[in-house]
Design a protein around this motif. Structure first.
Motif: not given
Length: 181
Positions: A100-115
């Motif tokens: 789903e995230l890879r299909a987005l075309a409206d900006g970057d994705v941030w993985m927030l939080g822990g490792g």
């Protein structure tokens, strides 16, 4: 296609939170000058924020207003969030979420939080790059930057920079995306 990025602070000895999940060590650095790498500047380029349930619960307990009103927020959890602190969606299938995230075309994705969630994305080849802000603190224990899972990778260093108050910024791209950096 959206880039999936990490942006995280760590102690010099590799912890993102101290014993008892304390972030007091990190709060001492509030207001430091990160220049072009400032959190506010970073966040302007983010359209989607993805976090795990522990990160969401931490943010929900904070008395501050919901900080991500300008972003799409997805919480990875298998438990319902009956009264969300702010607008959000939930997912429990990481592989489906990555597609789903890879299909987005409206900006970057941030993985927030822990490792832990970032590690799940790295293990699947889905984290494109990560910025680690190493703070001059030795915590001696706590939550590790990345949990030990046996995963091995040799990301490409895109840049290393000394910043304000002894902080160092390390910027890496992962092998499948090293040329994109």
């Amino acid at each position: 296609m959206a880039r999936i990025r990490g942006y995280i602070a760590s102690s010099l000895d590799g912890f993102i939170a101290g014993p008892n999940h304390s972030l007091e060590w990190l709060f001492r650095y509030a207001g430091m000058d990160l220049g072009e790498h400032d959190y506010g500047v970073f966040l302007q380029g983010i359209r989607t924020v993805v976090m795990g349930r522990a990160t969401y619960d931490f943010l929900a307990r904070d008395a501050s207003p919901w900080p991500y009103t300008q972003q799409r927020v997805i919480v990875v959890t298998s438990r319902a969030i009956p009264v969300p602190k702010g607008p959000l969606q939930t997912r429990n299938d990481i592989d489906g979420l990555i597609a789903e995230l890879r299909a987005l075309a409206d900006g970057d994705v941030w993985m927030l939080g822990g490792g832990q969630l970032q590690m799940a994305f790295m293990e699947r080849g889905a984290l494109d790059e990560i910025e680690v802000y190493v703070m001059p603190e030795l915590l001696g224990g706590g939550s590790p930057l990345f949990p030990p899972t046996g995963f091995h990778s040799s990301p490409a260093l895109l840049s290393a920079k000394a910043l304000d108050r002894g902080c160092a910024r390390l910027h890496y791209a992962f092998a499948q995306n090293a040329a994109a950096g």
